[in-house]
Design a protein around this motif. Structure first.
Motif, short mmCIF file in Angstrom:
data_model
loop_
_atom_site.label_atom_id
_atom_site.label_comp_id
_atom_site.label_asym_id
_atom_site.label_seq_id
_atom_site.Cartn_x
_atom_site.Cartn_y
_atom_site.Cartn_z
N TYR A 1 -15.55 51.23 -8.86
CA TYR A 1 -16.46 50.23 -9.52
C TYR A 1 -15.52 49.45 -10.22
CZ TYR A 1 -19.92 47.52 -11.88
OH TYR A 1 -20.66 46.41 -12.00
N GLY A 2 -15.63 48.19 -9.80
CA GLY A 2 -15.00 47.07 -10.50
C GLY A 2 -13.41 47.23 -10.38
N GLY A 3 -12.89 48.05 -9.40
CA GLY A 3 -11.50 48.23 -8.89
C GLY A 3 -11.10 49.28 -9.81
N LYS A 4 -11.95 50.20 -10.76
CA LYS A 4 -11.39 51.22 -11.67
C LYS A 4 -11.92 52.50 -10.72
CE LYS A 4 -11.75 53.24 -15.99
NZ LYS A 4 -12.37 52.96 -17.50
N LEU A 5 -11.04 53.65 -10.62
CA LEU A 5 -11.54 54.95 -10.16
C LEU A 5 -12.34 55.49 -11.25
CD1 LEU A 5 -11.00 57.23 -8.14
CD2 LEU A 5 -9.33 57.89 -9.51
N LEU A 6 -13.52 55.97 -11.05
CA LEU A 6 -14.51 56.71 -11.87
C LEU A 6 -14.03 58.12 -12.18
CD1 LEU A 6 -17.85 54.81 -10.84
CD2 LEU A 6 -16.01 54.15 -12.37
N SER A 7 -14.07 58.82 -13.09
CA SER A 7 -13.94 60.13 -13.39
C SER A 7 -15.02 60.66 -13.29
CB SER A 7 -13.47 60.23 -14.94
OG SER A 7 -13.47 61.42 -15.40
N ASN A 8 -14.90 62.12 -12.78
CA ASN A 8 -16.08 62.97 -12.69
C ASN A 8 -17.15 63.12 -13.77
OD1 ASN A 8 -15.96 63.33 -9.81
ND2 ASN A 8 -14.43 65.25 -10.19
N ARG A 9 -16.45 63.10 -14.74
CA ARG A 9 -17.29 63.29 -16.37
C ARG A 9 -17.91 62.04 -16.68
NH1 ARG A 9 -13.68 67.86 -19.55
NH2 ARG A 9 -13.31 69.24 -18.06
N THR A 10 -17.58 61.02 -16.07
CA THR A 10 -18.17 59.72 -16.70
C THR A 10 -19.52 59.75 -16.49
OG1 THR A 10 -16.10 58.71 -16.43
CG2 THR A 10 -17.92 57.22 -16.51
N ARG A 11 -20.34 59.37 -17.44
CA ARG A 11 -21.88 59.07 -17.06
C ARG A 11 -22.31 57.69 -16.66
NH1 ARG A 11 -24.71 63.65 -19.04
NH2 ARG A 11 -23.42 64.86 -20.32
N ILE A 12 -23.00 57.49 -15.78
CA ILE A 12 -23.63 56.55 -15.10
C ILE A 12 -23.73 55.44 -16.14
CG2 ILE A 12 -25.22 55.26 -13.65
CD1 ILE A 12 -23.37 56.83 -12.01
N GLY A 13 -24.28 55.72 -17.31
CA GLY A 13 -24.81 54.86 -18.40
C GLY A 13 -23.62 54.26 -19.03
N GLU A 14 -22.30 55.09 -18.95
CA GLU A 14 -21.17 54.35 -19.49
C GLU A 14 -20.48 53.40 -18.68
OE1 GLU A 14 -18.85 57.73 -21.90
OE2 GLU A 14 -19.91 58.77 -20.10
N ILE A 15 -20.61 53.27 -17.49
CA ILE A 15 -20.28 52.43 -16.59
C ILE A 15 -20.83 50.94 -16.53
CG2 ILE A 15 -19.53 51.90 -14.08
CD1 ILE A 15 -19.83 55.12 -13.80
N ASN A 16 -22.29 51.02 -16.85
CA ASN A 16 -22.97 49.62 -17.25
C ASN A 16 -23.14 49.11 -15.72
OD1 ASN A 16 -23.32 50.08 -20.07
ND2 ASN A 16 -21.39 49.13 -20.47
N ILE A 17 -23.60 49.60 -14.59
CA ILE A 17 -23.53 49.22 -13.51
C ILE A 17 -24.99 48.30 -13.53
CG2 ILE A 17 -23.63 49.37 -10.97
CD1 ILE A 17 -22.32 52.22 -11.49
N PRO A 18 -24.97 47.07 -13.19
CA PRO A 18 -26.17 46.38 -12.87
C PRO A 18 -26.95 46.86 -11.61
CG PRO A 18 -24.15 44.66 -13.27
CD PRO A 18 -23.76 46.11 -13.05
N THR A 19 -28.18 46.68 -11.86
CA THR A 19 -29.22 47.19 -10.72
C THR A 19 -28.55 46.51 -9.18
OG1 THR A 19 -30.81 47.54 -12.13
CG2 THR A 19 -31.34 47.29 -9.51
N ASN A 20 -28.40 47.42 -8.20
CA ASN A 20 -28.25 47.05 -6.85
C ASN A 20 -26.72 46.50 -6.67
OD1 ASN A 20 -30.83 47.48 -5.60
ND2 ASN A 20 -31.54 45.57 -6.57
N TYR A 21 -25.81 46.48 -7.58
CA TYR A 21 -24.49 46.58 -7.46
C TYR A 21 -23.82 47.48 -6.56
CZ TYR A 21 -23.35 42.35 -10.25
OH TYR A 21 -23.38 40.96 -10.59
N VAL A 22 -22.63 47.41 -6.12
CA VAL A 22 -22.10 48.42 -5.18
C VAL A 22 -21.04 49.14 -5.59
CG1 VAL A 22 -20.89 48.71 -2.88
CG2 VAL A 22 -22.52 46.97 -3.13
N ILE A 23 -21.10 50.44 -5.42
CA ILE A 23 -20.03 51.56 -5.79
C ILE A 23 -19.18 51.75 -4.66
CG2 ILE A 23 -19.27 53.75 -6.67
CD1 ILE A 23 -22.00 53.75 -8.30
N GLN A 24 -17.91 51.77 -4.64
CA GLN A 24 -17.28 51.95 -3.27
C GLN A 24 -16.99 53.49 -3.38
OE1 GLN A 24 -16.36 49.86 -1.18
NE2 GLN A 24 -16.95 47.87 -2.14
N CYS A 25 -17.14 54.09 -2.28
CA CYS A 25 -17.11 55.56 -2.10
C CYS A 25 -15.92 55.64 -0.82
CB CYS A 25 -18.21 56.38 -1.70
SG CYS A 25 -18.01 58.13 -1.34
N ILE A 26 -14.57 56.14 -1.37
CA ILE A 26 -13.61 56.59 -0.46
C ILE A 26 -13.51 57.77 -0.09
CG2 ILE A 26 -11.16 56.19 0.24
CD1 ILE A 26 -12.74 53.71 -0.65
N ILE A 27 -13.87 58.12 1.39
CA ILE A 27 -13.94 59.53 1.80
C ILE A 27 -12.49 60.00 2.16
CG2 ILE A 27 -14.89 61.01 3.51
CD1 ILE A 27 -16.68 60.13 1.41
#
Length: 235
Positions: free
Chosen positions: A199-225
């Motif tokens: 999100y925002g070009g930053k890799l999200l750690s597994n332990r990070t809580r969604i509330g810590e990321i401050n993602i606005p409603t309906n914004y996009v998280i990129q999921c690389i498989i």
């Protein structure tokens, strides 16, 4: 040994950076693990708590990059043994996993296929300018974070394999790891795949809580498989 905190540079790969890289051929060089602590100085003096948090973040995100998951597990176990001064155990773990150390240190190591792994120095020893914390008078930032009332947030998760946007509702108390499970339950992903969320070009750690990321409603998280290679077949 002088040093600074940061992600090791990927050598010979242009402008990219990462935690491991594949060499052209397996390395045959191997030295015994040096039984002494690496001496280094942090550019910015840090506390033991802050160093431990950086170690957690590294081990959370490292397996999401190149290299085998089982090698990362072995490297973490070896690093933990080193931090307990159990060099005999660390050497046994490395030998059992077929990991070679050209310089006798986990700062540069290779698996049996020649893939290079690099463990940052802050995972292997304390800096010489470590800040000593003093009991209950330590700053508030070292205390446990105050968790506010969980709230729901709606986001779009864009899956790299299909380009599809999956709309999901998460709680601000959910960890990224829990959200990955929820995504798997709501869409068909390749078997045994590995998810990397950005999100925002930053890799999200597994332990990070969604509330810590401050993602606005309906914004996009990129999921690389990342799909593991099929096992080699003989014959």
């Amino acid at each position: 040994m002088g040093g600074c905190i940061g992600i090791p540079e990927r050598r010979g790969s242009g402008s990219g950076s990462g935690f491991s890289e594949s060499s052209l051929s397996p390395t045959n060089k191997n030295k015994p693990l040096k039984q002494d602590k690496i001496k280094w100085k942090s550019d910015i003096p840090l506390t033991e708590y802050q160093i431990k948090k950086k170690r957690e973040e590294f081990w959370d995100t490292a397996p999401a990059f190149e290299g085998k998951a089982e090698i990362w597990v072995a490297l973490k176990a070896a690093a933990d043994a080193i931090n307990k001064d159990d060099y005999e155990m660390a050497q046994a773990i490395l030998d059992g996993a077929g990991i070679s150390l050209p310089g006798g240190s986990l700062v540069e190591c290779y698996d049996e296929l020649g893939t290079r792994y690099s463990i940052p120095v802050y995972c292997l020893s304390w800096p010489v300018n470590l800040i000593t914390e003093t009991g209950r008078d330590s700053p508030a930032e070292y205390s446990e974070p105050v968790i506010s009332t969980p709230q729901d947030v709606r986001v779009k998760v864009r899956v790299s394999t299909t380009g599809e946007d999956i709309r999901l509702t998460f709680s601000t108390a959910d960890t990224v790891a829990a959200c990955k499970i929820k995504l798997s339950q709501n869409t068909k992903l390749p078997e045994n795949c590995r998810q990397r969320w950005f999100y925002g070009g930053k890799l999200l750690s597994n332990r990070t809580r969604i509330g810590e990321i401050n993602i606005p409603t309906n914004y996009v998280i990129q999921c690389i498989i990342n799909v593991p290679d099929p096992p080699a077949t003989s014959g």
